[in-house]
Design an enzyme around this catalytic site. Sequence first.
Site, PDB file in Angstrom:
ATOM      1  N   TRP A 184       0.791  -1.201   0.140  1.00 14.22           N
ATOM      2  CA  TRP A 184      -0.233   0.439  -0.304  1.00 14.22           C
ATOM      3  C   TRP A 184       0.767   1.100  -0.095  1.00 14.22           C
ATOM      4  O   TRP A 184       2.162   1.099   0.509  1.00 14.22           O
ATOM      5  CB  TRP A 184      -0.800  -0.597   0.651  1.00 14.22           C
ATOM      6  CG  TRP A 184      -1.851   0.953   1.388  1.00 14.22           C
ATOM      7  CD1 TRP A 184      -2.118   1.648   0.255  1.00 14.22           C
ATOM      8  CD2 TRP A 184      -1.610   2.368   2.350  1.00 14.22           C
ATOM      9  NE1 TRP A 184      -3.287   2.664   0.769  1.00 14.22           N
ATOM     10  CE2 TRP A 184      -2.896   2.711   2.022  1.00 14.22           C
ATOM     11  CE3 TRP A 184      -1.580   1.545   4.301  1.00 14.22           C
ATOM     12  CZ2 TRP A 184      -3.203   3.726   3.535  1.00 14.22           C
ATOM     13  CZ3 TRP A 184      -1.240   2.327   4.710  1.00 14.22           C
ATOM     14  CH2 TRP A 184      -2.710   3.704   4.842  1.00 14.22           C
ATOM     15  N   ASP A 265      -1.261  -5.614   9.759  1.00 19.24           N
ATOM     16  CA  ASP A 265      -1.451  -4.268   8.823  1.00 19.24           C
ATOM     17  C   ASP A 265      -2.734  -5.086   8.939  1.00 19.24           C
ATOM     18  O   ASP A 265      -2.851  -5.319   7.539  1.00 19.24           O
ATOM     19  CB  ASP A 265      -1.014  -3.516   8.078  1.00 19.24           C
ATOM     20  CG  ASP A 265      -1.920  -2.249   7.408  1.00 19.24           C
ATOM     21  OD1 ASP A 265      -2.753  -2.111   8.031  1.00 19.24           O
ATOM     22  OD2 ASP A 265      -1.736  -1.799   6.614  1.00 19.24           O
ATOM     23  N   LYS A 301     -13.128  -0.595   6.313  1.00 19.46           N
ATOM     24  CA  LYS A 301     -14.009  -0.920   4.917  1.00 19.46           C
ATOM     25  C   LYS A 301     -15.170  -2.371   5.655  1.00 19.46           C
ATOM     26  O   LYS A 301     -15.992  -1.827   5.562  1.00 19.46           O
ATOM     27  CB  LYS A 301     -12.608  -1.950   4.536  1.00 19.46           C
ATOM     28  CG  LYS A 301     -12.256  -1.128   3.516  1.00 19.46           C
ATOM     29  CD  LYS A 301     -11.165   0.418   3.100  1.00 19.46           C
ATOM     30  CE  LYS A 301     -10.480  -0.811   4.385  1.00 19.46           C
ATOM     31  NZ  LYS A 301      -9.261   0.937   3.883  1.00 19.46           N
TER      32      LYS A 301
HETATM   33  N1  PLA Z   1      -3.693  -0.375   5.876  1.00 16.78           N
HETATM   34  C1  PLA Z   1      -4.102  -0.208   3.721  1.00 16.78           C
HETATM   35  C2  PLA Z   1      -3.464  -1.502   3.492  1.00 16.78           C
HETATM   36  C3  PLA Z   1      -4.748  -0.491   3.694  1.00 16.78           C
HETATM   37  O1  PLA Z   1      -5.472  -0.686   2.378  1.00 16.78           O
HETATM   38  C4  PLA Z   1      -5.363   0.956   4.082  1.00 16.78           C
HETATM   39  C5  PLA Z   1      -6.275   1.998   3.186  1.00 16.78           C
HETATM   40  C6  PLA Z   1      -5.158   1.232   5.666  1.00 16.78           C
HETATM   41  C7  PLA Z   1      -4.194   0.901   5.843  1.00 16.78           C
HETATM   42  C8  PLA Z   1      -5.540   2.553   5.984  1.00 16.78           C
HETATM   43  O2  PLA Z   1      -7.385   2.928   6.472  1.00 16.78           O
HETATM   44  P1  PLA Z   1      -7.599   3.988   6.953  1.00 16.78           P
HETATM   45  O3  PLA Z   1      -6.820   5.025   7.832  1.00 16.78           O
HETATM   46  O4  PLA Z   1      -9.021   5.006   6.336  1.00 16.78           O
HETATM   47  O5  PLA Z   1      -7.968   3.313   8.148  1.00 16.78           O
HETATM   48  N2  PLA Z   1      -6.651   1.732   1.780  1.00 16.78           N
HETATM   49  C9  PLA Z   1      -6.881   2.351   0.940  1.00 16.78           C
HETATM   50  C10 PLA Z   1      -7.580   3.849   0.774  1.00 16.78           C
HETATM   51  C11 PLA Z   1      -8.797   1.826   1.411  1.00 16.78           C
HETATM   52  C12 PLA Z   1      -5.898   5.026   1.371  1.00 16.78           C
HETATM   53  O6  PLA Z   1      -5.387   4.846  -0.048  1.00 16.78           O
HETATM   54  O7  PLA Z   1      -6.019   5.775   2.295  1.00 16.78           O
HETATM   55  C13 PLA Z   1      -6.749   2.222  -0.277  1.00 16.78           C
HETATM   56  O8  PLA Z   1      -7.277   2.535  -1.086  1.00 16.78           O
HETATM   57  O9  PLA Z   1      -5.663   1.946  -0.419  1.00 16.78           O
END
Ligand code: PLA
Length: 456
Positions: A184, A265, A301
């Site tokens: 991510w 995570d 989510k």
């Molecule tokens: N960890 C992972 C692996 C994630 O994909 C995301 C969210 C988070 C943590 C953190 O989300 P939160 O802070 O809202 O709890 N990833 C998203 C959104 C869904 C983003 O990038 O913020 C994504 O589209 O990858």
Amino acid sequence: MASSMLSLASTSPSSSLSLSDNWKVKTKIGGFGNAFVKTKSFGRTTMAVALNVSRFEGITMAPPDPILGVSEAFRADTNDLKLNLGVGAYRTEELQPYVLNVVKKAENLMLERGENKEYLPIEGLAAFNNVTAQLLFGADNPVIQQGKVATVQGLSGTGSLRLAAALIERYFPGAKVLISSPTWGNHKNIFNDARVPWSEYRYYDPKTVGLDFNGMIDDIKAAPEGSFILLHGCAHNPTGIDPTLEQWEKIADVIQEKNHIPFFDVAYQGFASGSLDEDAASVRLFAARGMELLVAQSYSKNLGLYAERIGAINVVCSSSDAAARVKSQLKRIARPMYSNPPVHGARIVANIVGDPALFKEWKDEMELMAGRIKGVRQKLFNSLSAKDKSGKDWSFILKQIGMFSFTGLNKSQSDNMTNKWHVYMTKDGRISLAGLSLAKCEYLADAIIDSYHNVS
Ligand code: PLA
């Protein structure tokens, strides 16, 4: 990589103009006017001073965020065919945002009770912290029964990861965090901002469009003893490829051998398989070995609480005494950053998980959401297989789990998806199936086939 971590303290051109220099500028020419004043010399600074030139002149424009910036571009597109598969946010079949019924019920209950808006303690809502750890480890897990888990409510997954990163920076100076390649996008930002050094371990094998398990094991083995190994608890983002339970056991073996500290995570518990327990199996397997570990959780989510910013950081320690000390230090990190966390999302989670009827309703709704995503995954695969006459094997789409599919499209191909087809996605080739409807699968398949075959 090292340079990206060390580049934080750059000096902007305007930093050579000190506060007192500016004060002199203002007093000499009588405060803020609208005229430009040319070349004045004040002690060590000689420069052209323009009164209506911003003091922030040296700040350059930051690039858009690779994920959230996609939503901004989507909003600006006026074409009716546009489709936002960038951010991982659940949509209904009608492509509308979805507030879970069980969340509305919990909010109604909260209104009826007339709950107040007093500050929470620094560590968050006690009822939330209890249920969130139970949901993760299982209520009867010895680590919980023996008080070995330090749980602090965080600003969703991101804020919880950031607290843990600050803890690492403060108490494990120089320790490295190993992150998967790819991962991510925000993981790198989080550790950079916390000034925690990181490097990558192999994870994705483009040849098999699967897990590079041997590469992963070798890189974890090669990391300096006592490193933090960042693992996605389930539904790996962006690849959608998770290790099997046997592979998790082997990963745990190597981590234990090397005295590393696992750092999970967990942003998608219940969203990958539809089962909260199944999606926590990796974390529980490590905890069952008596290992110390960190786990960041998010309710963005699985409860659709994106904007409520509700999550937690859990640190499993080998004694309750250590857990109490770790918790006290997490609070100390949180206090100057944001003082204490917001209450609304914490109450929603505590009410739902703490009430058997609401809890069951949540699980049913989560299964529905996970089921809808599996449905579009299947339909996308069917459409691609039926339309693409080249013989390409698209079955990797069915093997991936969670809300994303890692299509294997490169940057130019992803650009074609957006520029020609109005399909918004991240440039690493990731699409969010949670933003796709059954009705749009054929259109998306056409876009993917065109981009894959006609763009190099
Ligand atoms: N960890 C992972 C692996 C994630 O994909 C995301 C969210 C988070 C943590 C953190 O989300 P939160 O802070 O809202 O709890 N990833 C998203 C959104 C869904 C983003 O990038 O913020 C994504 O589209 O990858």
